[in-house]
Design an enzyme around this catalytic site. Structure first.
Site, short mmCIF file in Angstrom:
data_model
loop_
_atom_site.label_atom_id
_atom_site.label_comp_id
_atom_site.label_asym_id
_atom_site.label_seq_id
_atom_site.Cartn_x
_atom_site.Cartn_y
_atom_site.Cartn_z
N CYS A 78 0.76 -1.10 -0.04
CA CYS A 78 0.05 0.01 0.09
C CYS A 78 0.88 1.35 0.09
O CYS A 78 0.48 2.30 -0.86
CB CYS A 78 -0.81 0.05 1.27
SG CYS A 78 -2.43 -0.95 1.08
N HIS A 79 1.78 1.17 0.77
CA HIS A 79 2.41 2.64 0.98
C HIS A 79 4.00 2.75 0.13
O HIS A 79 4.39 3.88 0.31
CB HIS A 79 3.07 2.70 2.66
CG HIS A 79 1.70 2.79 3.43
ND1 HIS A 79 0.97 3.75 3.54
CD2 HIS A 79 1.07 1.93 4.16
CE1 HIS A 79 -0.03 3.63 4.37
NE2 HIS A 79 0.08 2.41 4.79
N HIS A 355 -3.35 -2.06 -13.28
CA HIS A 355 -3.12 -3.59 -12.60
C HIS A 355 -3.28 -4.62 -13.83
O HIS A 355 -2.37 -4.57 -14.51
CB HIS A 355 -3.93 -3.68 -11.27
CG HIS A 355 -3.68 -4.85 -10.61
ND1 HIS A 355 -2.43 -4.94 -10.06
CD2 HIS A 355 -4.34 -6.31 -10.45
CE1 HIS A 355 -2.12 -6.07 -9.47
NE2 HIS A 355 -3.34 -6.90 -9.66
N HIS A 397 -10.66 -5.95 -10.50
CA HIS A 397 -9.90 -6.80 -10.55
C HIS A 397 -10.09 -7.90 -11.49
O HIS A 397 -10.88 -9.12 -11.12
CB HIS A 397 -9.44 -7.56 -9.21
CG HIS A 397 -8.19 -8.15 -9.23
ND1 HIS A 397 -8.09 -9.61 -9.73
CD2 HIS A 397 -6.92 -8.07 -8.58
CE1 HIS A 397 -6.70 -9.91 -9.58
NE2 HIS A 397 -6.17 -8.82 -8.80
#
Length: 572
Positions: A78-79, A355, A397
């Protein structure tokens, strides 16, 4: 120094106010999304330098190493590797030191409605580990090592030279109906005969193979692990096995081969999460030929991003180009591989957080999910431009998505979502159905969020969607099936986990529907923990009845699986 009690209580009040403000601004994040984003990174095992920031709280070397390991196992997805933010907020010292250790401990302990998991109260981290992480994110972020040509060549092995490989197929398998099944936690793939349902061989690979891709000819299978190791497998051998291997970085997700006429099997390409780059290789041997960095500026804001990860890659059928999607910057790169010494790249602005995705039924348009932008971009591979940018549900997704002909709207491509229960159907025929092209023409109600893959087949009347990351075991252990001839009927649920007949208490998450070559069977992985029994379940597509269960002690954590024919020809 420990914060005085009054100041500590003030920090709690401030944190509570901040959490309430976030809750008013943003919808809560589901457990499905948290499960997806908190995946482990292979970088947890890399040696990194501990800097000494005089303003940061003290940490011993052991504490720093524990913090670094936890960060890359749970937080980097996430980061970001450098803590500069990705789908999550930046956690750099200029932002964290001013908050203070006790303030940060509260956030780590309790999480936030904006998406921060409650690592402490959930039991994932102990009190001591929460304290270590609160201090760790105030340190300067350690930088993983780069991985260049010299590093790659040290890992490159040609186990069987091209001239020593078979000149014709040496086995009796119908290799077009072989399945390549990821055995995630074992660091292996299983090659399974789709006709007999027997395991042909178990091959050692990189950790947690993310995808299997085929060469244009259908002879060579390429798999890439999350640790960036690629195996090239020759399916013509008497017993198919690895003939070449290489590592192209420290963490990766994608591999592909050249598909355009005249370039079949000539080149391979792989994209890395770290370092942020892609590598073009010889298609016969995996010899690395060219490395290209993807560091650059984000679409829209034009802010520089130091670690934009390479997500999905496909080979164009219209031009000698690789279609390379760069996650954080939101750019789709059309890389002309006809002359590696004068590489030409068309840069298309899609949307941040690209993605996965797949080709439409005509193979002209590449449909790619910009997951945290809640959009799907359509890339015209013939004209080399953005054909459409479509708003969809929460965190699409699709895997490769699903193509079928809708009774009303014509050809459509479908995606399910991690963040909600919807399935979006997008029109993909601007020639004969222009008024429906690049729009969501219908939204289906699925069983719930946490979907990873959706699938159909030209010979099937069904659309399948899994939900393996849903926190409800009833949903994660089943699949939804829609009749594409009458979508108004809703879905029927197949209890795949129950059909597997696994007697222990494993998770039994059902993941990734995949058709066989004929399009009359659908295979599912029933994915449990490494120390629990798993299985593959085969369903008759015509009757939706159980057809076979494949069990073997060697089937450890099966997840993704790819049929050779369907992967080779982009059938989904």
């Amino acid at each position: 120094m420990k914060m005085p009690k009054l100041a500590y209580l003030s920090a709690i009040v401030l944190a509570s106010l901040a959490l309430n403000a976030i809750a008013q601004d943003k919808k809560g994040v589901s457990q499905s999304e948290m499960n997806y984003q908190a995946g482990a990174s292979p970088l947890a095992n890399e040696v990194m330098y501990q800097s000494t920031n005089p303003k940061a709280p003290q940490m011993s070397q052991a504490e720093f190493e524990m913090g670094r390991k936890i960060y890359f196992e749970r937080c980097a997805g996430c980061h970001g590797v450098l803590r500069k933010g990705a789908t999550g907020k930046p956690l750099t010292p200029d932002l964290t030191i001013g908050k203070g250790t006790d303030y940060l401990k509260i956030f780590i302990e309790y999480g936030s409605p904006a998406g921060m998991p409650n690592w402490g109260t959930s039991g994932e981290l102990s009190k001591a580990e929460v304290d270590i992480m609160a201090r760790y994110i105030q340190q300067d972020a350690p930088t993983p090592p780069e991985f260049g040509m010299a590093d790659m060549k040290k890992t490159w092995k040609v186990l069987i030279a091209p001239e020593k490989r078979p000149t014709k197929k040496m086995n009796s398998y119908d290799i077009t109906n072989i399945f390549s099944t990821t055995l995630r936690d074992a660091g292996q793939v299983a090659l399974i005969d789709g006709d007999s349902k027997k395991i042909i061989s178990i091959l050692n690979t990189g950790y947690a193979v993310h995808i299997s891709r085929m060469s244009a000819s259908g002879r060579y299978l390429f798999v890439i692990g999350r640790d960036a190791k690629i195996n090239m497998v020759d399916l013509w051998m008497e017993k198919p096995d690895t003939v070449a291997e290489i590592r192209v970085g420290l963490e990766a997700r994608s591999v592909e081969t050249s598909k355009y006429k005249g370039y079949e099997d000539k080149l391979a390409v792989a994209g890395a999460y770290w370092p942020p780059q892609y590598t073009i290789m010889n298609g016969d041997t995996l010899e690395p030929l060219k490395i290209v960095s993807t560091r650059g500026n984000v679409v829209g804001t034009q802010e520089y991003h130091p670690e934009p990860r390479v997500a999905s890659i496909v080979g164009s059928h219209y031009k000698p180009e690789f279609v390379i999607n760069v996650k954080e910057t939101g750019k789709t790169l059309l890389v002309d591989y006809s002359n590696l010494q004068a590489l030409k790249t068309t840069e298309i602005e899609s949307a941040p957080f690209l993605h996965d995705g797949g080709l439409d039924s005509s193979k002209r348009y590449f449909m790619v999910a910009a997951n945290n932008s809640n959009k799907v971009a359509s890339i015209d591979l013939k004209e080399g431009k953005l054909a459409g940018l479509i708003d969809v549900g929460k965190i699409p997704h699709p895997g490769r998505g699903a193509n079928f002909t809708h009774p009303k709207f014509g050809p459509v491509w479908a995606t399910a979502h991690l963040g909600d229960e919807t399935i979006s159907l997008i029109g993909t025929d601007p020639q004969k159905n222009a008024k429906y092209a690049w729009k969501v023409v219908q939204t289906l109600a699925g069983p719930g969020g946490g979907a990873l893959f959706i699938k159909s087949h030209p010979k099937s009347n069904h659309l399948y969607s899994d939900t393996p990351l849903n926190p409800d075991p009833k949903l994660s252990q089943s699949v939804a099936v829609f009749d594409i001839r009458d979508l108004s009927k809703g879905y029927v649920s197949l209890p795949i986990g129950e059909w597997a007949g696994i007697k222990d208490d494993g998770a039994k998450r059902v993941v990734q529907p995949e058709f066989n070559k004929a399009g009359d069977e659908v295979w599912f992985a029933v994915w449990s923990a490494k120390n629990k029994e798993s299985a593959l379940v085969v369903v008759d597509d015509k009757t939706l009845k159980l057809k076979a269960v494949i069990k073997d002690p060697r089937l450890i954590t099966p997840t993704g699986h790819f049929n050779v024919n369907n992967t080779q020809h982009d059938v989904y």
